[in-house]
Design an enzyme around this catalytic site. Structure first.
Site, PDB file in Angstrom:
ATOM      1  N   CYS A 113       0.804  -1.221   0.000  1.00 53.99           N
ATOM      2  CA  CYS A 113       0.000   0.000   0.000  1.00 53.99           C
ATOM      3  C   CYS A 113       0.840   1.275   0.000  1.00 53.99           C
ATOM      4  CB  CYS A 113      -0.949   0.005   1.197  1.00 53.99           C
ATOM      5  SG  CYS A 113      -2.109  -1.385   1.218  1.00 53.99           S
ATOM      6  N   HIS A 253      -3.333   7.212   2.770  1.00 58.34           N
ATOM      7  CA  HIS A 253      -3.725   5.930   2.192  1.00 58.34           C
ATOM      8  C   HIS A 253      -5.154   5.625   2.614  1.00 58.34           C
ATOM      9  CE1 HIS A 253      -3.994   1.832   1.036  1.00 58.34           C
ATOM     10  NE2 HIS A 253      -3.831   1.339   2.248  1.00 58.34           N
ATOM     11  N   ASN A 283     -10.023  -0.114  -0.054  1.00 56.51           N
ATOM     12  CA  ASN A 283      -8.557  -0.102  -0.054  1.00 56.51           C
ATOM     13  C   ASN A 283      -8.049  -0.682  -1.371  1.00 56.51           C
ATOM     14  OD1 ASN A 283      -5.832  -0.443   0.346  1.00 56.51           O
ATOM     15  ND2 ASN A 283      -6.019  -1.376   2.375  1.00 56.51           N
TER      16      ASN A 283
END
Length: 326
Positions: A113, A253, A283
């Site tokens: 990520c 994020h 996500n």
């Protein structure tokens, strides 16, 4: 001194949307349970025929069109991804082929990520050290739905598919220096700690012969995420003699709204200055930040001349941030 700045952004999301109610038909969960714990209402899922390189190319074309440049002018391509088309060659070279981009060198970055933060940092360094790179194409692209265990309700509700891209330009090739002199990547910081067990896949090419499915210790990830994202932002502020009130916007994020809220509270930042797309995108790993960045610029929630921070944490653990003036 030669530096880089973000000239344009682009994004791509698959056509298929998967809502929380649909996931509730697959595992024991509910729309309310998912919303309360994550802030997610839906996610996008790639078609069976779509590859990560396809998503990457679509987002890249969007960014290239906005930049009004030719693919022949691009000197560098970096794709941040955890879900490449193949073990080899890289997703970046496959995307390069599909874009018919003949004059670039390309490679992948795998930092989960945090991948886009790592990729932007590398591109910025290469632009500063190589006057021949006029434009760099940096992409975050993922098909997380292919490595999710759809029987595990603790993880399958969290992830989605998508891609985002930026065109970075070198100021060495700017005639409009008065216009762009204040724009640019100001500073970056990257970290990793080798804490590999809290977020990983159960398997891999050399261990099990396949990519494996995602495993996560949710409580540990939450704790690490809040502490490390906060510390990264504070380090960025300290190194640049800034206060949190100097920051116009924050693109974190997009993993979980609870993590974002906790970081904002620790920093005493304003939630209205935070770019939030986790409710719609879920996500998307390395695609998360460029997707959110493109969304915010189009709204426009991010305006020319504004000062902001990109910050992410991912498996590894890896984390880092980018301070830039747009």
């Amino acid at each position: 001194m030669n530096k880089s700045f973000i000239l344009s952004t682009g994004s791509y999301l698959p056509k298929k949307k998967l809502g929380n109610d649909e996931i509730a038909l697959m595992v024991e969960t509910s729309d309310e349970w998912i919303r309360q714990r994550t802030g997610i209402t839906q996610r996008y899922i790639a078609d069976e025929a779509e590859l990560t390189s396809d998503l990457a190319v679509n987002s890249a074309k969007n960014a290239i069109e906005k930049a009004q440049i030719s693919v022949d002018e691009i000197g560098l391509i970096i794709v941040a991804t955890t879900t490449p088309d193949k073990t080899l060659p890289s997703c970046a070279t496959i995307a390069q082929n599909k874009l018919k981009c003949k004059n670039a060198f390309s490679f992948d970055v795998q930092a989960a990520c945090s991948g886009f933060i790592y990729a932007v940092t590398i591109a910025d360094s290469l632009i500063k050290s190589n006057d021949r790179i006029k434009y760099a194409l940096v992409i975050g692209a993922e098909i997380m739905s292919r490595i999710v265990d759809w029987k595990d309700r603790s993880t399958c509700v969290l992830f989605g598919d998508g891609a985002g891209a930026v065109i970075m330009k070198s100021t060495a090739h700017c005639n409009e220096m008065t216009e762009n002199s204040t724009r640019g990547i100001i500073s970056t910081n990257l970290y990793s700690d080798g804490n590999v067990d809290v977020l990983c896949t159960k398997g891999g090419i050399s261990s099990t012969g396949d990519s494996g499915k995602i495993y996560m210790n949710g409580r540990e990830v939450f704790k690490h995420a809040v502490d490390k994202l906060t510390a990264s932002i504070e380090e960025t502020l300290r190194c640049n003699n800034l206060k949190i009130t100097d920051i116009d916007w924050l693109v974190p994020h997009q993993a979980n709204i609870r993590i974002i809220e906790a970081v904002v509270k620790k920093l005493n930042f304003l939630m209205e200055k935070v770019i939030n797309t986790v409710d719609q995108h879920a996500n998307t790993s390395a695609a998360s930040i460029p997707l959110a960045l493109d969304y915010a610029i189009q709204k426009p929630k991010i305006k020319p001349g504004s000062l902001g921070i990109l910050v992410a944490i991912g498996a590894g653990l890896t984390w880092g941030s980018v301070l830039l003036r747009y």
